[in-house]
Design an enzyme around this catalytic site. Sequence first.
Site, PDB file in Angstrom:
ATOM      1  CD  GLU A 149     141.817  11.862  32.554  1.00 33.76           C
ATOM      2  OE1 GLU A 149     141.329  13.060  32.893  1.00 33.76           O
ATOM      3  OE2 GLU A 149     142.070  10.904  33.146  1.00 33.76           O
ATOM      4  CE  LYS A 205     140.593   9.908  25.539  1.00 38.99           C
ATOM      5  NZ  LYS A 205     141.315   9.540  25.860  1.00 38.99           N
ATOM      6  CG  ASN A 209     141.087   7.565  22.705  1.00 32.49           C
ATOM      7  OD1 ASN A 209     141.852   6.549  23.654  1.00 32.49           O
ATOM      8  ND2 ASN A 209     139.563   7.594  23.327  1.00 32.49           N
ATOM      9  N   GLY A 254     141.822 -10.262  20.506  1.00 33.74           N
ATOM     10  CA  GLY A 254     140.828 -11.596  21.385  1.00 33.74           C
ATOM     11  C   GLY A 254     140.172 -10.916  21.105  1.00 33.74           C
ATOM     12  N   GLY A 258     135.863  -2.800  23.062  1.00 40.13           N
ATOM     13  CA  GLY A 258     134.295  -2.325  23.220  1.00 40.13           C
ATOM     14  C   GLY A 258     135.057  -1.073  24.188  1.00 40.13           C
ATOM     15  CB  CYS A 261     137.302   5.735  25.184  1.00 40.77           C
ATOM     16  SG  CYS A 261     136.742   6.423  26.309  1.00 40.77           S
ATOM     17  NE  ARG A 329     129.801   3.776  28.770  1.00 39.19           N
ATOM     18  CZ  ARG A 329     129.990   5.748  29.380  1.00 39.19           C
ATOM     19  NH1 ARG A 329     129.465   5.747  29.339  1.00 39.19           N
ATOM     20  NH2 ARG A 329     130.991   5.143  30.713  1.00 39.19           N
TER      21      ARG A 329
HETATM   22  P1  NAD Z   1     129.524   9.435  31.986  1.00 37.48           P
HETATM   23  O1  NAD Z   1     128.503   9.398  31.225  1.00 37.48           O
HETATM   24  O2  NAD Z   1     130.077   8.084  32.597  1.00 37.48           O
HETATM   25  O3  NAD Z   1     129.229  10.602  32.630  1.00 37.48           O
HETATM   26  C1  NAD Z   1     128.724  11.862  31.911  1.00 37.48           C
HETATM   27  C2  NAD Z   1     128.504  12.650  32.991  1.00 37.48           C
HETATM   28  O4  NAD Z   1     127.853  14.027  32.537  1.00 37.48           O
HETATM   29  C3  NAD Z   1     126.861  11.614  33.244  1.00 37.48           C
HETATM   30  O5  NAD Z   1     126.266  11.484  34.902  1.00 37.48           O
HETATM   31  C4  NAD Z   1     125.445  12.834  33.202  1.00 37.48           C
HETATM   32  O6  NAD Z   1     124.453  13.166  33.686  1.00 37.48           O
HETATM   33  C5  NAD Z   1     125.903  14.366  33.162  1.00 37.48           C
HETATM   34  N1  NAD Z   1     126.170  15.354  32.470  1.00 37.48           N
HETATM   35  C6  NAD Z   1     125.306  14.875  31.064  1.00 37.48           C
HETATM   36  N2  NAD Z   1     124.698  16.359  31.071  1.00 37.48           N
HETATM   37  C7  NAD Z   1     124.528  16.825  31.861  1.00 37.48           C
HETATM   38  C8  NAD Z   1     124.483  18.450  31.999  1.00 37.48           C
HETATM   39  N3  NAD Z   1     124.032  19.150  31.236  1.00 37.48           N
HETATM   40  N4  NAD Z   1     124.875  19.139  32.961  1.00 37.48           N
HETATM   41  C9  NAD Z   1     125.785  17.889  34.283  1.00 37.48           C
HETATM   42  N5  NAD Z   1     126.257  17.020  33.966  1.00 37.48           N
HETATM   43  C10 NAD Z   1     125.995  16.204  33.324  1.00 37.48           C
HETATM   44  O7  NAD Z   1     130.648   9.396  30.810  1.00 37.48           O
HETATM   45  P2  NAD Z   1     132.356   9.647  30.632  1.00 37.48           P
HETATM   46  O8  NAD Z   1     132.805   8.248  30.818  1.00 37.48           O
HETATM   47  O9  NAD Z   1     132.639  10.131  32.092  1.00 37.48           O
HETATM   48  O10 NAD Z   1     132.890  10.193  30.042  1.00 37.48           O
HETATM   49  C11 NAD Z   1     133.314  11.597  29.789  1.00 37.48           C
HETATM   50  C12 NAD Z   1     133.682  12.458  28.705  1.00 37.48           C
HETATM   51  O11 NAD Z   1     135.065  11.996  28.622  1.00 37.48           O
HETATM   52  C13 NAD Z   1     133.197  11.862  27.408  1.00 37.48           C
HETATM   53  O12 NAD Z   1     133.573  12.339  26.957  1.00 37.48           O
HETATM   54  C14 NAD Z   1     133.881  10.607  27.475  1.00 37.48           C
HETATM   55  O13 NAD Z   1     134.553  10.546  25.738  1.00 37.48           O
HETATM   56  C15 NAD Z   1     135.736  11.541  27.970  1.00 37.48           C
HETATM   57  N6  NAD Z   1     136.313   9.609  28.253  1.00 37.48           N
HETATM   58  C16 NAD Z   1     136.067   9.390  29.039  1.00 37.48           C
HETATM   59  C17 NAD Z   1     137.357   8.037  29.664  1.00 37.48           C
HETATM   60  C18 NAD Z   1     136.461   7.024  29.795  1.00 37.48           C
HETATM   61  O14 NAD Z   1     137.463   5.604  30.188  1.00 37.48           O
HETATM   62  N7  NAD Z   1     135.516   6.060  30.421  1.00 37.48           N
HETATM   63  C19 NAD Z   1     138.499   8.597  29.343  1.00 37.48           C
HETATM   64  C20 NAD Z   1     138.811   9.294  28.819  1.00 37.48           C
HETATM   65  C21 NAD Z   1     137.926  10.178  28.281  1.00 37.48           C
END
Ligand code: NAD
Length: 440
Positions: A149, A205, A209, A254, A258, A261, A329
Amino acid sequence: MKVCVIGSGYVGLVAGACFADTGCTVRCADIDERKIAMLKQNDLPIYEPGLQDIVERNQEDGRLTFTTDVGAAIRESEIVFIAVGTPPDEDGSADLSHVLAVAATIADNLNGYKVVVNKSTVPVGTADLVANTIASRTTGDFAVVSNPEFLKEGAAVNDFLKPDRIIVGTDDDRARKLMERLYAPYQRTSNRIYFMDVRSAEMTKYAANAMLATRISFMNQVARLCEEVGADVTMVRKGIGSDPRIGNKFLFPGVGFGGSCFPKDLRALVSIGEEYGQEMSILKAVVDVNRNQKMRLVERVVEHFGEDLTGKTFAVWGLAFKPGTDDMREAPSITIINALLERGATVRGTDPVAMETAHVHFEDRITWVEDDYETLEGADALLVVTEWPEFRNPDFQRVRELLKAPIVFDGRNLYEPDTMKDLGFVHYSIGRPAPELPTV
Ligand code: NAD
């Protein structure tokens, strides 16, 4: 199409809601009971522009449902997304325990062919690990696809609905066709899907980044040099950004990057390099530069007020790691505020949406103020840490009157040095020489 998304965080919730909005039947599953209970009430646990409306509308229409029963959600779906967290382990490598726990649950609920799509950011080879985990528990039919993503927090819905590219790594024809159908609504004007092998998709990915983070650290390092040699990094940024080979995006210096990711993904890529005997020396430098840059404003504060800040009060505008999100974060504000507090200062903080999420970091160690201007009352200086739009053009007359002295540490170069000088401010910014201090 019947889709389930496991993990209802920033990525899973946005993806699930947006798929539902194209007519798919989507089950969003999460083990966090509080989160699911909130979502069932249309009470979103995260702030993301535009998301509330999509969740409400699709939940009301019955296309989007939330559950803690992960197994049932899998059994009811033909496409199963994994969107759980992949936080850094102690050694910086990605912790795959959540991803593999989900893989085991998928295996135990495999009731027919399913496409298992990994959306979490994971090291190269994880799709094989997921496939092996499933295959070790069942003889059922499935394909594992990598579909990283690229959404940006703060603009996640827009990014998801209008993606620059959709990366799909698969060698399974049936999976490829289903993914094509699922993403068809997002590429009506032009083809944005890049099909490739799974490992290249996983690598894409991290490489994306890492490149973006490198641009930021590069500009921050150039900014430091500009401060020393008497150049203005804003001019340099415009000058180099006009070269189409460089481009003008992501060149803003800046107080460091942070978020959930960049820091974690860089550490993971360095760790993958170590595993394969390939030193990622550029990325190590990117991390180092960023660590130092988070202290740049504090260094300027110390230059001005001295190392001991006892008795000094600072107003901080912006706590979230970037505008448009409540995500704290690895936010630079954490480093900056802790460094001010360690030197004895008092801090008055405000943020348009991140006050609640910031609270765990600072608790009662800072004074929380809802109103931007009220933050300034009795403060010795203002520090601008997050470039929220409402901070861009404040009522400077009021800012001057409320501050004890007209001093601004502008961590995002929101203000023009000449304008600030004319308005009577001592204005420190990034990548420009320190201001001349008024003679007393
Ligand atoms: P997040 O911490 O916001 O959400 C993760 C969710 O997964 C939590 O709600 C948690 O309770 C749930 N979870 C954990 N273990 C579980 C299980 N066994 N069964 C069901 N649910 C479970 O994380 P996020 O920011 O959404 O990131 C998720 C992934 O996507 C990461 O690998 C991150 O690197 C990637 N990502 C994040 C972004 C971003 O901007 N946040 C962008 C691209 C990719």
